[in-house]
Scaffold this motif. Structure first.
Motif, PDB file in Angstrom:
ATOM      1  N   VAL A 119       2.580   0.744   8.396  1.00 21.41           N
ATOM      2  CA  VAL A 119       1.927   1.115   9.591  1.00 21.41           C
ATOM      3  C   VAL A 119       2.310   0.412  10.909  1.00 21.41           C
ATOM      4  O   VAL A 119       3.176  -0.432  10.801  1.00 21.41           O
ATOM      5  CB  VAL A 119       0.305   0.917   9.515  1.00 21.41           C
ATOM      6  CG1 VAL A 119      -0.210   2.113   8.615  1.00 21.41           C
ATOM      7  CG2 VAL A 119      -0.086  -0.225   9.208  1.00 21.41           C
ATOM      8  N   TYR A 149       0.737  -0.988  -0.211  1.00 21.42           N
ATOM      9  CA  TYR A 149      -0.203  -0.020   0.106  1.00 21.42           C
ATOM     10  C   TYR A 149       0.618   1.263  -0.138  1.00 21.42           C
ATOM     11  O   TYR A 149       0.390   2.326  -0.004  1.00 21.42           O
ATOM     12  CB  TYR A 149      -0.869   0.096   1.194  1.00 21.42           C
ATOM     13  CG  TYR A 149      -1.882  -1.030   1.181  1.00 21.42           C
ATOM     14  CD1 TYR A 149      -2.572  -1.617   0.139  1.00 21.42           C
ATOM     15  CD2 TYR A 149      -2.633  -0.978   2.226  1.00 21.42           C
ATOM     16  CE1 TYR A 149      -3.569  -2.482   0.089  1.00 21.42           C
ATOM     17  CE2 TYR A 149      -3.733  -2.017   2.498  1.00 21.42           C
ATOM     18  CZ  TYR A 149      -4.251  -2.641   1.084  1.00 21.42           C
ATOM     19  OH  TYR A 149      -5.368  -3.596   1.238  1.00 21.42           O
ATOM     20  N   GLU A 169     -11.147  -7.767   3.764  1.00 17.95           N
ATOM     21  CA  GLU A 169     -11.605  -6.713   4.897  1.00 17.95           C
ATOM     22  C   GLU A 169     -12.878  -5.953   4.360  1.00 17.95           C
ATOM     23  O   GLU A 169     -13.355  -5.328   5.062  1.00 17.95           O
ATOM     24  CB  GLU A 169     -10.562  -5.674   5.217  1.00 17.95           C
ATOM     25  CG  GLU A 169      -9.344  -6.268   5.597  1.00 17.95           C
ATOM     26  CD  GLU A 169      -7.985  -5.292   5.707  1.00 17.95           C
ATOM     27  OE1 GLU A 169      -8.380  -4.036   5.603  1.00 17.95           O
ATOM     28  OE2 GLU A 169      -6.845  -5.648   6.342  1.00 17.95           O
ATOM     29  N   CYS A 187     -11.885  -2.078   9.060  1.00 18.30           N
ATOM     30  CA  CYS A 187     -11.106  -1.154   8.361  1.00 18.30           C
ATOM     31  C   CYS A 187     -11.844  -0.131   7.709  1.00 18.30           C
ATOM     32  O   CYS A 187     -12.596  -0.389   6.886  1.00 18.30           O
ATOM     33  CB  CYS A 187     -10.139  -1.940   7.174  1.00 18.30           C
ATOM     34  SG  CYS A 187      -9.392  -0.978   6.026  1.00 18.30           S
ATOM     35  N   ASN A 203      -3.322  -6.883  12.236  1.00 20.22           N
ATOM     36  CA  ASN A 203      -3.718  -5.685  12.300  1.00 20.22           C
ATOM     37  C   ASN A 203      -4.262  -5.380  13.733  1.00 20.22           C
ATOM     38  O   ASN A 203      -5.445  -4.992  13.787  1.00 20.22           O
ATOM     39  CB  ASN A 203      -4.732  -5.195  11.309  1.00 20.22           C
ATOM     40  CG  ASN A 203      -4.290  -5.491   9.837  1.00 20.22           C
ATOM     41  OD1 ASN A 203      -3.459  -6.291   9.566  1.00 20.22           O
ATOM     42  ND2 ASN A 203      -4.602  -4.643   9.044  1.00 20.22           N
ATOM     43  N   VAL A 224     -10.876   1.895   5.634  1.00 16.02           N
ATOM     44  CA  VAL A 224     -10.842   2.088   4.289  1.00 16.02           C
ATOM     45  C   VAL A 224     -11.416   1.101   3.376  1.00 16.02           C
ATOM     46  O   VAL A 224     -12.379   1.550   2.489  1.00 16.02           O
ATOM     47  CB  VAL A 224      -9.156   1.849   3.700  1.00 16.02           C
ATOM     48  CG1 VAL A 224      -9.183   1.973   2.186  1.00 16.02           C
ATOM     49  CG2 VAL A 224      -8.395   2.886   4.426  1.00 16.02           C
ATOM     50  N   CYS A 232      -2.971   2.199  12.689  1.00 12.08           N
ATOM     51  CA  CYS A 232      -3.926   1.542  11.792  1.00 12.08           C
ATOM     52  C   CYS A 232      -5.343   1.672  12.482  1.00 12.08           C
ATOM     53  O   CYS A 232      -5.422   1.303  13.757  1.00 12.08           O
ATOM     54  CB  CYS A 232      -3.448  -0.083  11.553  1.00 12.08           C
ATOM     55  SG  CYS A 232      -4.961  -1.199  10.901  1.00 12.08           S
ATOM     56  N   VAL A 233      -6.199   2.235  11.881  1.00 15.62           N
ATOM     57  CA  VAL A 233      -7.491   2.667  12.601  1.00 15.62           C
ATOM     58  C   VAL A 233      -8.121   1.262  13.202  1.00 15.62           C
ATOM     59  O   VAL A 233      -8.674   1.367  13.979  1.00 15.62           O
ATOM     60  CB  VAL A 233      -8.348   3.220  11.562  1.00 15.62           C
ATOM     61  CG1 VAL A 233      -9.715   3.463  11.982  1.00 15.62           C
ATOM     62  CG2 VAL A 233      -7.966   4.398  10.900  1.00 15.62           C
ATOM     63  N   CYS A 280      -5.632   4.909   2.325  1.00  6.20           N
ATOM     64  CA  CYS A 280      -5.448   4.745   3.513  1.00  6.20           C
ATOM     65  C   CYS A 280      -4.696   6.009   4.146  1.00  6.20           C
ATOM     66  O   CYS A 280      -3.407   5.857   3.763  1.00  6.20           O
ATOM     67  CB  CYS A 280      -4.561   3.464   3.825  1.00  6.20           C
ATOM     68  SG  CYS A 280      -4.107   3.233   5.706  1.00  6.20           S
ATOM     69  N   MET A 285      -1.128   4.889   5.893  1.00  5.15           N
ATOM     70  CA  MET A 285       0.016   4.464   4.875  1.00  5.15           C
ATOM     71  C   MET A 285       0.693   5.566   4.139  1.00  5.15           C
ATOM     72  O   MET A 285       1.764   5.461   4.026  1.00  5.15           O
ATOM     73  CB  MET A 285      -0.568   3.465   3.996  1.00  5.15           C
ATOM     74  CG  MET A 285      -0.990   2.054   4.304  1.00  5.15           C
ATOM     75  SD  MET A 285       0.455   1.033   4.484  1.00  5.15           S
ATOM     76  CE  MET A 285       0.007  -0.508   5.228  1.00  5.15           C
TER      77      MET A 285
HETATM   78 FE1  SF4 Z   1      -5.245  -0.306   8.704  1.00  4.97          FE
HETATM   79 FE2  SF4 Z   1      -7.090  -0.518   6.634  1.00  4.97          FE
HETATM   80 FE3  SF4 Z   1      -4.969   1.147   6.520  1.00  4.97          FE
HETATM   81 FE4  SF4 Z   1      -4.838  -1.646   6.113  1.00  4.97          FE
HETATM   82  S1  SF4 Z   1      -5.934  -0.183   5.053  1.00  4.97           S
HETATM   83  S2  SF4 Z   1      -3.375  -0.209   7.574  1.00  4.97           S
HETATM   84  S3  SF4 Z   1      -6.347  -2.245   7.565  1.00  4.97           S
HETATM   85  S4  SF4 Z   1      -6.473   1.228   8.059  1.00  4.97           S
END
Ligand code: SF4
Ligand code: 13P
Length: 338
Positions: free
Chosen positions: A59, A24, A232, A204, A116, A206, A85-86, A292, A295
């Motif tokens: 992350v 990512y 996800e 997630c 995660n 995203v 990471c949310v 994201c 990221m």
């Molecule tokens: Fe976390 Fe979603 Fe970003 Fe992956 S895409 S790092 S799961 S927030």
């Protein structure tokens, strides 16, 4: 300017430095990486790395996992330790600990955490005889965990949990999404006796934005198009897609498609953009917006600044007492699934 400086610093450190990047990350970062991969590939690479300095472009949970697996003397750095990471933040260690204790007072509940998650969660998994998984090996690890107790607590991603359970053929009635409000007081272990899989209610942010309507629009307007998504995504998205899998699985799906194929990809934008430029003979589109912001916190400026200051005081640190159990959980995953 940063590119040139990064190249010079890489030359200066030589084999003492390894730059790892998740799929990512954007192309400007990937260009400087010694290894690019999905979460499992990057974690699995750590035990074989000889470099003294590991710079992790991803992350925080990825860098923390690298610290857990690193050898004594190896140091892990993040160009921006604020890249969190949310989803991982949706499962706070103290709440998970309280709930696991409560659940285990009644039956043996084996925790299985998506990587995660914080290092506290990984340590709890090790403590309770559980393990961790990534989107590449979730099926194998769920099967492993189900064999080890009365039920499994899968956390934090309820979507990956539901999608993995569906692949395993688990009856929907045997799955429960926990209500973790009020410090876990609403959970009654007795009423969960017959459940096989308990899910933490995390998602997630995203992939949450990719909806079944995105899939329905593609299916009705371009019925010949192929759709590949990350697990996800919501089960209603995954069910209607032609394929769901980790970032590496998505890459393989696009690579293996016939020239001229139209493919809609449901995952983070940087990977979609990279595949679009890497496979110009295929028509590649994002299924929906998938940015994201964490990221994206890694950029050339902070990568360069990080390489200029590989000071042990700047290395990613985790509490020493968490390492043994967290390592046990992560190593179990590597042993069972690689
Ligand atoms: Fe976390 Fe979603 Fe970003 Fe992956 S895409 S790092 S799961 S927030
Ligand atoms: P992968 O394990 O597929 O690389 O995905 C990691 C991630 O954070 C997806 O959101």
């Amino acid at each position: 300017m940063h590119n040139e400086q990064i190249r010079l610093l890489k030359k200066k450190y030589g084999s003492d430095l390894a730059i790892l990047a998740h799929h990512y990350q954007n192309d400007s970062i990937v260009e400087h990486a010694d290894l690019v991969g999905d979460s499992l590939q990057l974690a699995a690479a750590i035990p074989d790395l000889k470099a003294r300095y590991i710079v992790f472009c991803g992350v925080d949970f990825m860098a923390e996992t690298a610290v857990v697996l690193a050898r004594p003397g190896q140091l892990v750095f993040s160009p921006d330790p604020g890249a969190t990471c949310v989803m991982a933040d949706m499962a706070p260690g103290s709440l998970v600990s309280t709930i696991l204790e409560k659940l285990n007072s009644h039956q043996k509940v084996v925790p299985l955490a998506y990587v995660n998650s914080s290092v506290e969660i990984k340590a709890l998994c090790g403590h309770y005889g559980g393990s961790v998984c990534t989107s590449s090996n979730a099926s194998r690890m769920l099967e492993w965990a189900l064999d080890r107790g009365d039920k499994v607590l899968f956390l934090p991603d309820k979507n990956l949990g539901r999608n993995t359970a569906a692949k395993a053929g688990l009856d929907k009635k045997s799955i429960e999404i926990l209500d973790v409000r009020q410090g876990g007081r609403l959970i009654d272990p007795m009423t969960l006796s017959r459940k096989k899989l308990l899910l933490w209610p995390g998602v997630c942010a995203v992939h949450f934005r990719l909806k079944k309507d995105h899939v329905a629009t593609v299916t009705s307007q371009e019925p010949q198009a192929r759709i590949v998504v990350h697990p996800e995504c919501h089960p209603l998205v995954v069910d209607k897609a032609h394929e769901a899998g980790s970032t590496s699985r998505i890459i393989a799906f696009v690579r293996d498609a016939d020239p001229g194929t139209t493919i809609y990809i449901g995952t983070e934008d940087n990977l979609v953009l990279r595949l679009k430029s890497r496979f110009p003979d295929k028509n590649i589109f994002p299924l929906g917006a998938g940015y994201c912001s964490n990221m994206a916190k890694i950029n050339l400026a902070n990568l360069c600044a990080c390489l200029e200051n590989l000071d042990p005081k700047q290395a990613v640190r985790i509490s020493r007492d968490l390492i043994p159990n967290a390592r046990k959980a992560v190593q179990t995953m590597l042993e069972v699934s690689t």
